[in-house]
Design an enzyme around this catalytic site. Sequence first.
Site, mmCIF file in Angstrom:
data_model
loop_
_atom_site.group_PDB
_atom_site.id
_atom_site.type_symbol
_atom_site.label_atom_id
_atom_site.label_comp_id
_atom_site.label_asym_id
_atom_site.label_seq_id
_atom_site.Cartn_x
_atom_site.Cartn_y
_atom_site.Cartn_z
ATOM 1 N N CYS A 111 46.082 42.580 35.566
ATOM 2 C CA CYS A 111 45.486 43.229 36.731
ATOM 3 C C CYS A 111 44.564 42.233 37.408
ATOM 4 C CB CYS A 111 44.697 44.462 36.273
ATOM 5 S SG CYS A 111 43.890 45.348 37.612
ATOM 6 N N GLU A 154 49.099 51.153 39.765
ATOM 7 C CA GLU A 154 48.361 51.142 41.038
ATOM 8 C C GLU A 154 47.702 52.489 41.311
ATOM 9 O OE1 GLU A 154 47.684 48.396 42.186
ATOM 10 O OE2 GLU A 154 49.255 47.301 41.145
HETATM 11 NI NI NI Z 1 45.446 46.534 38.723
#
Ligand code: NI
Length: 197
Positions: A111, A154
Amino acid sequence: MAILKIARMGHPILSRPAEPVDNPGDPEIHRLIRDMIETMADAPGIGLAAPQVHVPRRVVIFHVPADRAEDGEEGAEEAADEADEEVPLTILINPVVERLGDEMALGWEGCLSVPGLTGLVPRFTRIRYSGQGPNRDSIDRIAEGFHARVVQHECDHLDGVLFPMRMRDLSQLGFLEEMRLRVDAEREPEGGPPSEL
Ligand code: NI
């Protein structure tokens, strides 16, 4: 257009729920989307949620590149043929995710807000997601495998959830540079290498 600063784990913007977008046609939302696309390309990443760029609104963008579209996931072999599709850049406003079935699979995730780290994360293998596009078009898709993983990752950002919070075994969380050999060795059952989501 501008490259925006990406918030990192620990910043409060990442842990609070984002607000719905009342008007997807709002020029400010369109500017945000353009800047998010530029920021994601610069990072580079394959997905980005508005809270990651310090904007607490329910907007995500993502794509599934061709080199990731062929990655199968554990327990999803039968679905692999359907899942092997490149997904072009998708902009989703006010997304809703619904799981189709209980089956989950483990896969490595990274991420942009958790830089340098990777972890093995369980996700539902088959989902339906819907939302509005930037031109008031509606999007309604069924996704499997890596595509489904990206969308779940997401959309979690919109609820203040980062991938380590979904992990069941934190011994599988580590620095990408240290974990790379393990990730490569487990590539077959676990899908592909981590991607920055
Ligand atoms: Ni992320």
